[in-house]
Design a protein around this motif. Structure first.
Motif, PDB file in Angstrom:
ATOM      1  N   VAL A   1      48.985  74.771  75.128  1.00 26.13           N
ATOM      2  CA  VAL A   1      48.019  75.689  75.302  1.00 26.13           C
ATOM      3  C   VAL A   1      47.030  75.104  76.461  1.00 26.13           C
ATOM      4  O   VAL A   1      46.906  73.974  76.550  1.00 26.13           O
ATOM      5  N   LEU A   2      46.359  76.130  77.306  1.00 27.13           N
ATOM      6  CA  LEU A   2      45.700  75.493  78.419  1.00 27.13           C
ATOM      7  C   LEU A   2      43.972  76.376  77.988  1.00 27.13           C
ATOM      8  O   LEU A   2      44.018  77.446  77.865  1.00 27.13           O
ATOM      9  N   ILE A   3      43.060  75.376  78.270  1.00 30.49           N
ATOM     10  CA  ILE A   3      41.931  75.930  77.979  1.00 30.49           C
ATOM     11  C   ILE A   3      41.020  75.210  79.255  1.00 30.49           C
ATOM     12  O   ILE A   3      40.897  74.181  79.365  1.00 30.49           O
ATOM     13  N   ALA A   4      40.250  76.176  79.730  1.00 29.79           N
ATOM     14  CA  ALA A   4      39.298  75.685  80.786  1.00 29.79           C
ATOM     15  C   ALA A   4      38.044  76.255  80.580  1.00 29.79           C
ATOM     16  O   ALA A   4      37.703  77.155  80.343  1.00 29.79           O
ATOM     17  N   ASP A   5      37.072  75.192  80.706  1.00 30.32           N
ATOM     18  CA  ASP A   5      35.548  75.318  80.519  1.00 30.32           C
ATOM     19  C   ASP A   5      34.527  74.743  81.103  1.00 30.32           C
ATOM     20  O   ASP A   5      34.865  73.562  81.848  1.00 30.32           O
ATOM     21  N   ASP A   6      33.424  74.912  80.916  1.00 28.41           N
ATOM     22  CA  ASP A   6      32.365  74.349  81.994  1.00 28.41           C
ATOM     23  C   ASP A   6      31.191  73.952  80.829  1.00 28.41           C
ATOM     24  O   ASP A   6      30.542  74.722  80.308  1.00 28.41           O
TER      25      ASP A   6
ATOM     26  N   ALA B   1      42.508  86.199  71.764  1.00 28.54           N
ATOM     27  CA  ALA B   1      41.906  85.070  70.830  1.00 28.54           C
ATOM     28  C   ALA B   1      40.882  84.261  71.460  1.00 28.54           C
ATOM     29  O   ALA B   1      41.006  84.022  72.656  1.00 28.54           O
ATOM     30  N   THR B   2      39.953  83.951  70.778  1.00 28.59           N
ATOM     31  CA  THR B   2      38.841  83.116  71.175  1.00 28.59           C
ATOM     32  C   THR B   2      39.264  81.782  71.284  1.00 28.59           C
ATOM     33  O   THR B   2      40.227  81.312  70.759  1.00 28.59           O
ATOM     34  N   LYS B   3      38.367  80.827  72.137  1.00 27.09           N
ATOM     35  CA  LYS B   3      38.774  79.252  72.479  1.00 27.09           C
ATOM     36  C   LYS B   3      38.741  78.774  70.815  1.00 27.09           C
ATOM     37  O   LYS B   3      39.491  77.990  70.656  1.00 27.09           O
ATOM     38  N   ALA B   4      37.575  79.286  70.132  1.00 29.83           N
ATOM     39  CA  ALA B   4      37.484  78.462  68.842  1.00 29.83           C
ATOM     40  C   ALA B   4      38.703  78.974  67.987  1.00 29.83           C
ATOM     41  O   ALA B   4      39.105  78.010  67.040  1.00 29.83           O
ATOM     42  N   LYS B   5      39.161  80.090  67.994  1.00 24.31           N
ATOM     43  CA  LYS B   5      40.361  80.646  66.894  1.00 24.31           C
ATOM     44  C   LYS B   5      41.494  79.676  67.519  1.00 24.31           C
ATOM     45  O   LYS B   5      42.072  79.252  66.730  1.00 24.31           O
ATOM     46  N   VAL B   6      41.726  79.568  68.962  1.00 25.86           N
ATOM     47  CA  VAL B   6      42.964  78.962  69.230  1.00 25.86           C
ATOM     48  C   VAL B   6      42.814  77.494  68.908  1.00 25.86           C
ATOM     49  O   VAL B   6      43.934  76.829  68.270  1.00 25.86           O
ATOM     50  N   LEU B   7      41.756  76.869  69.318  1.00 23.41           N
ATOM     51  CA  LEU B   7      41.568  75.346  68.900  1.00 23.41           C
ATOM     52  C   LEU B   7      41.619  75.231  67.177  1.00 23.41           C
ATOM     53  O   LEU B   7      42.212  74.256  66.793  1.00 23.41           O
ATOM     54  N   GLU B   8      41.234  76.072  66.432  1.00 28.77           N
ATOM     55  CA  GLU B   8      41.587  76.219  65.012  1.00 28.77           C
ATOM     56  C   GLU B   8      42.854  76.039  64.711  1.00 28.77           C
ATOM     57  O   GLU B   8      43.335  75.494  63.883  1.00 28.77           O
ATOM     58  N   ALA B   9      43.521  77.108  65.388  1.00 26.70           N
ATOM     59  CA  ALA B   9      45.154  77.225  65.072  1.00 26.70           C
ATOM     60  C   ALA B   9      45.800  75.880  65.431  1.00 26.70           C
ATOM     61  O   ALA B   9      46.919  75.578  64.934  1.00 26.70           O
TER      62      ALA B   9
ATOM     63  N   LEU C   1      51.541  79.555  68.172  1.00 31.17           N
ATOM     64  CA  LEU C   1      50.541  79.855  67.393  1.00 31.17           C
ATOM     65  C   LEU C   1      50.667  81.226  67.310  1.00 31.17           C
ATOM     66  O   LEU C   1      50.979  82.240  67.995  1.00 31.17           O
ATOM     67  N   ASP C   2      50.387  81.743  65.902  1.00 31.81           N
ATOM     68  CA  ASP C   2      50.460  83.063  65.553  1.00 31.81           C
ATOM     69  C   ASP C   2      49.232  83.876  65.534  1.00 31.81           C
ATOM     70  O   ASP C   2      48.377  83.964  64.530  1.00 31.81           O
ATOM     71  N   LEU C   3      48.741  83.758  66.897  1.00 32.52           N
ATOM     72  CA  LEU C   3      47.664  84.540  67.054  1.00 32.52           C
ATOM     73  C   LEU C   3      47.805  85.836  68.133  1.00 32.52           C
ATOM     74  O   LEU C   3      48.687  85.634  68.902  1.00 32.52           O
ATOM     75  N   LYS C   4      47.054  86.851  68.103  1.00 32.39           N
ATOM     76  CA  LYS C   4      47.241  88.008  68.990  1.00 32.39           C
ATOM     77  C   LYS C   4      46.389  87.684  70.396  1.00 32.39           C
ATOM     78  O   LYS C   4      45.244  86.767  70.248  1.00 32.39           O
TER      79      LYS C   4
END
Length: 153
Positions: A44-49, A128-136, A122-125
């Protein structure tokens, strides 16, 4: 190479070139990483500020990158599902895919690219938001790598 996240476009703590921001073509930067733990099934890759005036601003969410993958090329297309099966989540510009740095004028902001090695897919469509991905991701993160760049206008 250890499980580190690097880019040919900028080094840790350096300025992110305009090409990867709203001041240029706004394409995603090239990224590469080393071998993770042997139990890795996906990335998983997440980029944020975290310096955005309204709170942390999400620039990129991409998940289910295959375990054999060790890089992302420059200019990943803004498709919900990529040819390798990876899915792109929703950024705070309300788009799937990469949205580069575009801070208000002033002091440069920090942009964190975080890569997680997971022991699962991850079983996500897509979208999906960052919050949903991190929760999963909870309970499935084997390793984490980070690259920080800066950009200001």
């Amino acid at each position: 190479m250890a499980f580190e996240l690097k880019s040919q476009a900028f080094k840790e703590g350096d300025l992110i070139p305009d090409k990867y921001t709203c001041e240029g073509p706004d394409v995603s930067p090239p990224l590469r990483w080393g071998d993770p733990l042997h139990r890795t099934r996906s990335f998983v890759l997440i980029a944020d500020d975290p310096d955005a005036p309204m709170g942390t601003w999400v620039h990129w969410v991409i998940f289910n990158l295959p375990e054999r993958q060790r890089d992302l090329p420059e200019g990943v297309p803004a498709q919900e599902t990529l040819p390798n099966g990876a899915r792109q989540g929703l950024n705070d510009f309300k788009n799937a895919g990469y949205g580069g740095p575009c801070p208000p004028p002033g002091k440069p902001h920090r942009y964190y690219f975080r890569l997680y090695a997971l022991d699962t897919m991850l079983d996500l469509k897509p979208r999906a938001t960052k919050a949903k991905v991190l929760e999963a991701c909870k309970g499935h993160i084997l390793a984490e790598a980070e690259l920080m760049g800066r950009f200001g206008r």
